[in-house]
Design an enzyme around this catalytic site. Structure first.
Site, short mmCIF file in Angstrom:
data_model
loop_
_atom_site.label_atom_id
_atom_site.label_comp_id
_atom_site.label_asym_id
_atom_site.label_seq_id
_atom_site.Cartn_x
_atom_site.Cartn_y
_atom_site.Cartn_z
N GLU A 79 10.30 -1.83 -25.79
CA GLU A 79 10.34 -1.63 -24.39
C GLU A 79 10.45 -0.11 -24.03
OE1 GLU A 79 14.13 -1.89 -22.04
OE2 GLU A 79 14.71 -3.38 -23.47
N VAL A 101 12.53 -6.23 -20.45
CA VAL A 101 12.33 -7.44 -21.42
C VAL A 101 11.17 -8.44 -20.65
CG1 VAL A 101 13.47 -9.41 -22.14
CG2 VAL A 101 14.39 -7.32 -22.42
N ASP A 134 21.47 -14.56 -8.46
CA ASP A 134 21.25 -13.29 -9.10
C ASP A 134 20.85 -13.74 -10.71
OD1 ASP A 134 20.76 -10.88 -9.94
OD2 ASP A 134 22.44 -9.76 -9.13
N LYS A 180 24.76 -8.77 -22.30
CA LYS A 180 26.05 -7.92 -21.73
C LYS A 180 27.07 -8.79 -21.41
CE LYS A 180 23.17 -3.77 -21.13
NZ LYS A 180 21.98 -4.37 -21.34
#
Length: 300
Positions: free
Chosen positions: A24, A106, A138, A159
């Site tokens: 990416e 991604v 979200d 994360k």
């Protein structure tokens, strides 16, 4: 219809069935500082080549999706004044239709890689379900794309700012196998363990490739291979927890949400850790690129 533009090297590799690894560009333009990002970009491609595969860094330039950036294009993506948009899958149509330039996440990288005939993708961390998503809805588009696109995504988990339990649940609901590479614990990016187990474990590239091959016979979804950050590069947990607490407060105070969360949080970690998180980020993505290339070789 705008088609994805492949470099000569990537096109030849895809046509001949040679191993290719997608990379990416968001980590370069939005995740790492100028100068260091170009160094990491080159090292990522060198790492993939050293393991026997062809690197295909992906971005959208002047309305054209490109897989396999030239050195000049890589310079452009990494330039301090690149002004690249951050493009998730929902943004590809507008960016291409309006002739814009942007770095792919991604979700968009996986989609473009699949369109190009590339089935293996290495990245840093996967997006997921954000804390409080029951109210905000979200949820990263990465998860929806993994549910529909049969790409192997090699990453270091998600994360710790995310709702990891909910993220794993969404992956399960969408029939995305989650594999731990030489671990029984799902990693949390800077940390080797999130405290949540992985459903399946593989200990070498051969077995990982076997799982991917078998899965593709029965489902159209992708496969997630979680590769923990190298032990010597793992962030000190006390430092991590302090940075995370401060980072969450920063997000709340500034009202940051959606696709802006990750760059703001990464910038906070990079600044407040004195560069420790940058070293960790670099180490994990290079390790993922190497592993992805090894699996691509087995798949080929």
């Amino acid at each position: 219809m705008t088609q994805i533009s492949l470099s000569g090297e990537v096109a030849e590799a895809v046509d001949s069935g040679r191993p290719v690894v997608a990379l990416e560009s968001t980590i370069l333009s939005h995740g790492l500082p100028p100068g260091r990002n170009l160094d990491v970009a080159r090292r990522l491609e060198e790492t993939v080549r050293a393991a026997g595969a062809v690197p295909a860094t992906i971005a959208v330039l002047d309305g054209v999706p490109v897989a396999g950036l030239s050195p000049a294009q890589l310079d452009r993506v990494c330039a301090a004044d690149s002004g690249l948009d951050k493009l998730s899958l929902r943004d590809l149509g507008p960016a291409i239709g309006l002739g814009r330039s942007g770095a792919t996440t991604v979700a968009s990288t996986s989609t473009l890689a699949h369109q190009a005939g590339i089935g293996v993708f290495a990245t840093g961390g996967l997006g997921g379900v954000h804390l409080g998503a029951a109210d905000s809805w979200d949820i990263s588009a990465d998860l929806g794309v993994l549910a529909r696109v049969p790409t192997l995504v090699v990453c270091s988990g998600v994360k710790s700012v995310l709702d990891i339990a909910a993220t794993l649940e969404v992956l399960e609901t969408n029939s995305v196998p989650v594999l731990g590479y030489r671990t029984d614990d799902f990693p949390a990016f800077y940390l080797r363990s999130s405290g949540f187990p992985v459903p399946w474990r593989v200990d070498d590239a051969v077995r990982a490739a076997a799982v991917v091959t078998a899965h593709r016979q029965y489902a159209g979804s992708g496969v997630l291979l979680a590769n923990p950050i190298p032990p010597e590069s793992e962030m000190d947990r006390e430092l991590h927890d302090r940075l995370l607490t401060d980072g969450l407060e920063l997000l709340r105070s500034k009202g940051v949400h959606g696709k802006d969360v990750t760059p703001v949080l990464l910038e906070h970690f990079h600044t407040a850790s004195g560069g420790v998180s940058l070293d960790a980020n670099e180490a994990l993505v290079l390790a993922n690129a190497k592993l992805a290339a090894e699996i691509a070789v087995e798949l080929a």
